[in-house]
Enzyme design. Sequence first.
Site, mmCIF file in Angstrom:
data_model
loop_
_atom_site.group_PDB
_atom_site.id
_atom_site.type_symbol
_atom_site.label_atom_id
_atom_site.label_comp_id
_atom_site.label_asym_id
_atom_site.label_seq_id
_atom_site.Cartn_x
_atom_site.Cartn_y
_atom_site.Cartn_z
ATOM 1 N N HIS A 142 -3.361 6.953 3.084
ATOM 2 C CA HIS A 142 -3.787 5.624 2.634
ATOM 3 C C HIS A 142 -5.056 5.252 3.398
ATOM 4 O O HIS A 142 -5.136 5.434 4.618
ATOM 5 C CB HIS A 142 -2.665 4.621 2.909
ATOM 6 C CG HIS A 142 -3.063 3.212 2.722
ATOM 7 N ND1 HIS A 142 -3.766 2.787 1.611
ATOM 8 C CD2 HIS A 142 -2.873 2.102 3.481
ATOM 9 C CE1 HIS A 142 -3.980 1.491 1.709
ATOM 10 N NE2 HIS A 142 -3.458 1.049 2.840
ATOM 11 N N ASN B 273 -10.031 -0.623 1.367
ATOM 12 C CA ASN B 273 -8.595 -0.443 1.181
ATOM 13 C C ASN B 273 -8.217 -0.920 -0.224
ATOM 14 O O ASN B 273 -8.249 -2.112 -0.510
ATOM 15 C CB ASN B 273 -7.877 -1.269 2.258
ATOM 16 C CG ASN B 273 -6.365 -1.204 2.145
ATOM 17 O OD1 ASN B 273 -5.819 -0.769 1.135
ATOM 18 N ND2 ASN B 273 -5.684 -1.644 3.182
ATOM 19 N N CYS C 129 0.812 -1.218 0.000
ATOM 20 C CA CYS C 129 0.000 0.000 0.000
ATOM 21 C C CYS C 129 0.853 1.280 0.000
ATOM 22 O O CYS C 129 0.325 2.371 -0.191
ATOM 23 C CB CYS C 129 -0.954 -0.026 1.180
ATOM 24 S SG CYS C 129 -1.912 -1.536 1.247
HETATM 25 N N1 COA Z 1 -17.541 -9.787 11.508
HETATM 26 C C1 COA Z 1 -17.845 -10.169 12.756
HETATM 27 N N2 COA Z 1 -16.934 -10.614 13.627
HETATM 28 C C2 COA Z 1 -15.664 -10.689 13.206
HETATM 29 C C3 COA Z 1 -15.278 -10.306 11.899
HETATM 30 C C4 COA Z 1 -16.275 -9.834 11.030
HETATM 31 N N3 COA Z 1 -16.017 -9.437 9.774
HETATM 32 N N4 COA Z 1 -13.947 -10.462 11.772
HETATM 33 C C5 COA Z 1 -13.511 -10.920 12.948
HETATM 34 N N5 COA Z 1 -14.528 -11.070 13.809
HETATM 35 C C6 COA Z 1 -14.509 -11.548 15.188
HETATM 36 C C7 COA Z 1 -13.345 -12.467 15.457
HETATM 37 O O1 COA Z 1 -13.662 -13.796 15.121
HETATM 38 C C8 COA Z 1 -13.137 -12.275 16.923
HETATM 39 O O2 COA Z 1 -14.095 -13.026 17.627
HETATM 40 P P1 COA Z 1 -13.732 -13.790 19.000
HETATM 41 O O3 COA Z 1 -13.362 -12.677 19.962
HETATM 42 O O4 COA Z 1 -14.986 -14.502 19.323
HETATM 43 O O5 COA Z 1 -12.572 -14.662 18.658
HETATM 44 C C9 COA Z 1 -13.484 -10.825 17.154
HETATM 45 O O6 COA Z 1 -14.299 -10.431 16.046
HETATM 46 C C10 COA Z 1 -12.265 -9.932 17.228
HETATM 47 O O7 COA Z 1 -11.442 -10.218 16.094
HETATM 48 P P2 COA Z 1 -10.130 -9.427 15.800
HETATM 49 O O8 COA Z 1 -9.506 -9.958 14.525
HETATM 50 O O9 COA Z 1 -9.291 -9.432 17.027
HETATM 51 O O10 COA Z 1 -10.754 -8.001 15.522
HETATM 52 P P3 COA Z 1 -10.113 -6.567 15.595
HETATM 53 O O11 COA Z 1 -10.810 -5.793 16.624
HETATM 54 O O12 COA Z 1 -8.617 -6.607 15.609
HETATM 55 O O13 COA Z 1 -10.558 -5.983 14.183
HETATM 56 C C11 COA Z 1 -9.619 -5.525 12.020
HETATM 57 C C12 COA Z 1 -10.120 -6.596 12.982
HETATM 58 C C13 COA Z 1 -9.074 -6.249 10.796
HETATM 59 C C14 COA Z 1 -10.815 -4.674 11.619
HETATM 60 C C15 COA Z 1 -8.553 -4.647 12.704
HETATM 61 O O14 COA Z 1 -7.598 -5.481 13.328
HETATM 62 C C16 COA Z 1 -7.839 -3.752 11.735
HETATM 63 O O15 COA Z 1 -8.429 -2.887 11.118
HETATM 64 N N6 COA Z 1 -6.495 -3.890 11.593
HETATM 65 C C17 COA Z 1 -5.712 -3.095 10.673
HETATM 66 C C18 COA Z 1 -5.713 -3.780 9.334
HETATM 67 C C19 COA Z 1 -5.118 -2.932 8.233
HETATM 68 O O16 COA Z 1 -5.123 -1.730 8.283
HETATM 69 N N7 COA Z 1 -4.636 -3.625 7.194
HETATM 70 C C20 COA Z 1 -4.194 -3.045 6.000
HETATM 71 C C21 COA Z 1 -2.779 -2.642 6.058
HETATM 72 S S1 COA Z 1 -2.329 -1.873 4.573
#
Ligand code: COA
Length: 336
Positions: A258, A288, A118
């Site tokens: 970004h 994204n 990215c």
């Molecule tokens: N819908 C519902 N629940 C979901 C889900 C979805 N789409 N995706 C994950 N979950 C659940 C998980 O299974 C987990 O459940 P559990 O607690 O029962 O195990 C819970 O939600 C938390 O999951 P987690 O992956 O820890 O969520 P998070 O709060 O970290 O959010 C992101 C996930 C991806 C939104 C967040 O981590 C994020 O935005 N990270 C940055 C990513 C990024 O910018 N990437 C690009 C880089 S260029």
Amino acid sequence: MINNAIPLRIAGIGYSVPETVVTNEDLTKLYDTSDEWIYTRTGIKERRLVSGNEDALSLGVDAAKKALDKSGLKPDDIELIIVASSAPPQLYPAIGCRIQTALNIPNNIPAFDITAACSGLIYALSIARGYIASGMYKNILLVATDNNSRLLDWSDRSCSILFGDGAGAMVVTASDDGVDDIISLDIRADGSIGDIIQLNLQGKNCPLVEQREESNQYIQMNGKEVYRFVARVLPEYVENLIANANMKAEDIDYLIPHQANLRIIQAVQERLGYANEKVVTNIEKYGNTSAASIPLALVEGVEKGKVKLGATAILTGFGAGMTWGGCIVRLREGIC
Ligand code: COA
């Protein structure tokens, strides 16, 4: 920068996105999720995805045409093509070579692709800047394009919700009025945490030798770790970028980051003390789009009247690698 460096002018910018819209609600047909869960954690409501034979090449060609058109340059004027792509339709021929042919750019100029995820557009811009500064090339076409949706595991609900497809393009040229549109540019990488976002190429060893462990062929991301890393590094990085350019945050008109996660964008915004009017976001509509996201946000911001040209902006991106970068630019009238 080198002494007597030739300044760079940003001559034209364009973008292209697929027509097909997939909303958060649509994703509930694939797995257990909700619009509320996705929107509150990311700021995303919908994304554009390639369908049928569309891909990063067709989007890249379209974006490049628009950027060329705005620049006033002809295909014959282009002396080098650099494409930033980390989710391409094929590894080779390079997308740069394909775009060269598709746009009738002379078939004896160099064209190559780079991988900086990215941060790709800012990396490509830094390469172009070096070539222009040294006098080696005058007119360069940069394209940033990814078809992420083809490389996602559509059963992985924590990763596939984030990405959309799109392309951005920029024509840069040696500045003939002595004004450099790049006020400051910096790129970084930290490979020690590279495995927090990765995309493995499938493949097997020769049947005569021991096989390797099977690897997942889709985009894999530890979202929490990415979030933690970027939220820790980016706000301070952008602040330093401005200070190193001997500027103050208030000297710059817009932040065009970004579009990966609205909460990360807000963390940078807070650090700079910017009002919402100064911060360009369109993640809600596109998700994204990797390397394309900065030019897409910029041009769309202009189209919507949020960004007024004849201004300055901080462009900043981060992505797999981990890579990150930032650039303070002048946005001249007429570039998009
Ligand atoms: N819908 C519902 N629940 C979901 C889900 C979805 N789409 N995706 C994950 N979950 C659940 C998980 O299974 C987990 O459940 P559990 O607690 O029962 O195990 C819970 O939600 C938390 O999951 P987690 O992956 O820890 O969520 P998070 O709060 O970290 O959010 C992101 C996930 C991806 C939104 C967040 O981590 C994020 O935005 N990270 C940055 C990513 C990024 O910018 N990437 C690009 C880089 S260029």
